[in-house]
Enzyme design. Structure first.
Site, mmCIF file in Angstrom:
data_model
loop_
_atom_site.group_PDB
_atom_site.id
_atom_site.type_symbol
_atom_site.label_atom_id
_atom_site.label_comp_id
_atom_site.label_asym_id
_atom_site.label_seq_id
_atom_site.Cartn_x
_atom_site.Cartn_y
_atom_site.Cartn_z
ATOM 1 N N SER A 102 -2.167 1.407 8.119
ATOM 2 C CA SER A 102 -3.068 2.042 7.564
ATOM 3 C C SER A 102 -2.988 3.625 7.773
ATOM 4 C CB SER A 102 -4.697 1.741 8.047
ATOM 5 O OG SER A 102 -4.897 0.725 7.444
ATOM 6 N N ARG A 158 0.787 -1.218 -0.023
ATOM 7 C CA ARG A 158 0.185 0.059 0.027
ATOM 8 C C ARG A 158 0.858 1.126 -0.009
ATOM 9 N NH1 ARG A 158 -5.485 -0.031 2.678
ATOM 10 N NH2 ARG A 158 -4.748 1.505 3.768
ATOM 11 N N GLU A 171 0.108 4.865 5.946
ATOM 12 C CA GLU A 171 -0.210 4.769 4.606
ATOM 13 C C GLU A 171 -1.016 6.215 4.174
ATOM 14 O OE1 GLU A 171 0.234 0.086 4.633
ATOM 15 O OE2 GLU A 171 -1.820 1.147 4.610
ATOM 16 N N SER A 199 8.410 0.959 7.832
ATOM 17 C CA SER A 199 9.429 0.574 8.788
ATOM 18 C C SER A 199 10.814 0.939 8.280
ATOM 19 C CB SER A 199 9.440 -1.154 8.579
ATOM 20 O OG SER A 199 10.135 -1.514 7.541
ATOM 21 N N ARG A 239 0.817 12.836 -9.656
ATOM 22 C CA ARG A 239 0.649 14.225 -9.426
ATOM 23 C C ARG A 239 1.753 15.019 -9.809
ATOM 24 N NH1 ARG A 239 -4.120 13.913 -9.990
ATOM 25 N NH2 ARG A 239 -5.713 14.231 -8.270
ATOM 26 N N HIS A 290 1.613 15.460 -13.442
ATOM 27 C CA HIS A 290 0.628 16.440 -13.785
ATOM 28 C C HIS A 290 1.155 17.872 -13.600
ATOM 29 C CE1 HIS A 290 -2.920 13.470 -12.639
ATOM 30 N NE2 HIS A 290 -2.548 13.354 -13.852
ATOM 31 N N ASP A 338 0.249 14.731 -1.023
ATOM 32 C CA ASP A 338 -0.472 15.735 -1.656
ATOM 33 C C ASP A 338 -0.048 17.201 -1.026
ATOM 34 O OD1 ASP A 338 -1.844 14.015 -3.444
ATOM 35 O OD2 ASP A 338 -3.659 13.827 -2.011
#
Length: 186
Positions: free
Chosen positions: A150, A47, A153, A89, A58, A61, A161
């Site tokens: 999670s 992930r 990630e 990790s 991005r 872009h 972003d």
């Protein structure tokens, strides 16, 4: 998780707390490293790798020369290039040789990780410490209700972003201008 607290609200609260732990100076350093690189290469596994791929998209872009390590159309890395590795990790066995190879080719290496003192973090020219919890966290020491990595990630995607927004600002680009680089064969 507390009873009657919606799961989405819990995740958003965890992300808000994690965002408050970020070092803005490290994010600025990452943005500067990306903007000054000849070419940018990204890598990650699982992930985390998906989040790095989203970052590469991005950056493309934005008009940058960017590649995802392992793709058939990825060019060779060289001096003046930047390899960015996302690894919670910092010990992902398939990624460690990439940092070593990049260093031998005189490319810069940046690590986005929970563990700047890890093998990848130590081999990198710079590390961005992201908050989160390791995949193997024990129930008694859990800093997140979310499974495995999670939180890391999610923070990896959000940090990337945020760096894109900073690069847009530096280049005085709008989302509309970036759309000109969006795939048009879909």
């Amino acid at each position: 998780m507390k009873a009657n607290v919606p799961a989405l609200s819990t995740i958003v609260n965890e992300l808000r707390l994690a965002a408050d732990q970020l070092d803005e100076g490290q994010l600025e350093h990452l943005a500067d490293a990306v903007s000054s690189a000849g070419r940018v290469f990204v890598a990650g596994a699982g992930r985390s790798g998906l989040m790095m791929r989203a970052f590469a998209m991005r950056l493309m872009h934005l008009g940058l020369d960017v590649y995802v390590v392992g793709e058939t159309v990825t060019r060779s890395l060289g001096k003046g290039d930047l390899l960015l590795i996302g690894s919670g990790s910092g010990e992902t066995k398939s990624l460690i040789p990439m940092t070593e190879k990049a260093r031998s080719l005189e490319a810069r290496v940046g690590a986005l990780t929970l563990a700047p003192g890890s093998t990848i973090g130590r081999q990198a020219d710079f590390a961005v410490k992201l908050p989160g919890a390791p995949k193997e966290q024990a129930e008694h020491e859990a800093s997140t209700v979310q499974p495995m990595g999670s939180l890391f990630e999610q923070m990896l995607l959000l940090v990337c972003d945020a760096v894109v927004l900073r690069l847009m600002e530096k280049q005085d680009l709008s989302g509309k201008a970036m759309y000109g680089n969006h795939a048009n064969l879909e």
